[in-house]
Design a protein around this motif. Structure first.
Motif, short mmCIF file in Angstrom:
data_model
loop_
_atom_site.label_atom_id
_atom_site.label_comp_id
_atom_site.label_asym_id
_atom_site.label_seq_id
_atom_site.Cartn_x
_atom_site.Cartn_y
_atom_site.Cartn_z
N PRO A 70 38.32 -9.69 -13.22
CA PRO A 70 36.98 -10.18 -12.91
C PRO A 70 35.97 -9.74 -13.96
N ARG A 71 35.15 -10.69 -14.39
CA ARG A 71 34.12 -10.40 -15.38
C ARG A 71 32.93 -11.32 -15.15
N PRO A 72 31.75 -10.92 -15.62
CA PRO A 72 30.56 -11.74 -15.36
C PRO A 72 30.33 -12.81 -16.43
N THR A 73 29.74 -13.91 -16.01
CA THR A 73 29.21 -14.91 -16.93
C THR A 73 27.74 -15.11 -16.58
N LEU A 74 26.92 -15.35 -17.59
CA LEU A 74 25.49 -15.52 -17.40
C LEU A 74 25.13 -17.00 -17.54
N TRP A 75 24.30 -17.48 -16.62
CA TRP A 75 23.91 -18.88 -16.61
C TRP A 75 22.41 -19.01 -16.42
N ARG A 76 21.83 -20.02 -17.02
CA ARG A 76 20.45 -20.39 -16.73
C ARG A 76 20.43 -21.87 -16.34
N ARG A 77 19.54 -22.21 -15.41
CA ARG A 77 19.53 -23.56 -14.87
C ARG A 77 18.10 -24.09 -14.75
N ALA B 90 45.85 2.98 1.63
CA ALA B 90 44.99 2.37 0.61
C ALA B 90 45.63 2.49 -0.76
N GLU B 91 45.64 1.39 -1.48
CA GLU B 91 46.08 1.37 -2.86
C GLU B 91 44.95 0.82 -3.71
N VAL B 92 44.68 1.47 -4.84
CA VAL B 92 43.56 1.08 -5.69
C VAL B 92 44.05 0.93 -7.12
N THR B 93 43.65 -0.16 -7.75
CA THR B 93 43.92 -0.38 -9.17
C THR B 93 42.60 -0.58 -9.88
N GLU B 94 42.37 0.22 -10.92
CA GLU B 94 41.15 0.09 -11.72
C GLU B 94 41.42 -0.96 -12.80
N VAL B 95 40.93 -2.17 -12.57
CA VAL B 95 41.19 -3.28 -13.47
C VAL B 95 40.50 -3.06 -14.82
N SER B 96 39.25 -2.65 -14.76
CA SER B 96 38.46 -2.29 -15.93
C SER B 96 37.38 -1.35 -15.44
#
Length: 321
Positions: free
Chosen positions: A64-71, A194-200
């Motif tokens: 998962p990562r962010p994308t920036l948008w303007r509208r 509980a299981e946790v994975t640090e993706v980033s």
């Protein structure tokens, strides 16, 4: 020097919904985590009513990562023009428009136009980028169209609520407890695994085994995006409670002069097809909403209590002897 070619594509879907309803489903990005499976979180950065800018965290490739948008929004023409800020290589520009056309009373067409340029115009890059954009367009159009078609009963299926606790003292240990979800079994009453994975950095995938009221176990999975400087953790359950079609929310630690208020907010979309199966014949969305509110509220409070205790213990351990 080669000139980058503008690649254009157009996709549309017809929906059994009024044009105004279909436009509003596209214009209001806040509920998108409940409507779009790949969308984890949407953060509105600024808005003037006719323009807005937002960050969309999407889970399209397991990271998962962010994308920036303007509208630019035109409600009268039912058109939204959009442009992505700082697209990822090899894409150099990406934008387009959403438009809604009334076909007949109760029937509308949603069209997504896109224009994309790719650095170097290399065939492999172009094919990969356009295939991804094409698949994404078809998926989003189908999902938003299906949401609009449920407009008569959608309000009864959407639910938002929150629980909070006041804690005197600093917020850092509270945020630490919420972040370290792998330590919850044995501390949080309903969590037995509980299981946790640090993706980033700051992005987690979790799988938790929870106990229901009757003692049976059920598993939930979620993606969490952590903003430690702001004292926030937003989450999207990719495997929600069996009564829910979608579930997103946020933990927030809000400081004041003498302590913090810890808030857990839940935004849920009930699974209409699961209501009678889970709660018995004759059960309706209103009853399901009350049940989900009770279950998730109890789970939130059961997490807030040990967070409060952990904060108190942390403060005591820092006091001079």
């Amino acid at each position: 020097m080669s000139v980058e070619r503008v690649h254009r594509m157009s996709h549309a879907v017809d929906a059994a919904a009024p044009a105004g309803v279909l436009y509003n489903v596209v214009a209001d990005t806040a509920p998108w985590p409940l409507f779009l499976p790949d969308t984890v979180h949407v953060e509105r950065l600024d808005s003037t009513g006719t323009t807005d800018r937002f960050s969309q965290w999407a889970d399209t490739d397991g990271r998962p990562r962010p994308t920036l948008w303007r509208r630019t929004l035109d409600a009268h023409r039912r058109r939204i023009d959009f442009r992505r800020e700082r697209p990822a290589d090899p894409v150099t520009t990406q934008g387009g428009s959403w438009s809604v056309e009334e076909l007949a009373p109760g029937w509308s067409r949603l069209t997504l136009e896109q224009d994309i340029t790719v650095a170097g115009n290399r065939s492999a890059d172009v094919e990969r980028v356009l295939a991804s954009a094409r698949d994404g367009a078809r998926s989003v159009l189908g999902r938003l169209g299906a949401v609009a078609e449920r407009w008569r009963r959608l309000d009864g299926l959407l639910l938002s609520f929150e629980d909070s606790v006041r804690i005197p003292g600093p917020g850092e240990p509270v945020h630490e407890f919420l972040y370290r979800v792998g330590s919850w079994p044995g501390r949080v009453a309903h969590v037995v695994g509980a299981e946790v994975t640090e993706v980033s950095a700051g992005v987690q995938r979790t799988s938790m085994v929870n106990l229901a009221d009757d003692g049976s176990a059920y598993t939930t999975e979620e993606v969490r995006v952590c903003f430690p400087a702001a004292g926030r953790i937003v989450f999207k359950r990719t495997r929600p409670h069996p009564l829910l079609a979608a579930h997103a929310g946020e933990w927030s630690v809000e400081p004041d002069a003498t302590g913090v208020t810890v808030v857990c907010r839940h935004d849920v979309l009930l699974d209409a097809g699961a209501v009678e199966r889970m709660l018995g014949p004759g059960a309706d969305p209103a009853r399901a909403g009350r049940h989900v509110r009770e279950v998730l509220g109890r789970e939130s409070r059961a997490t807030l209590e040990p967070a409060q205790q952990y904060a108190r213990e942390s403060v005591r351990s820092l006091r001079p002897v």
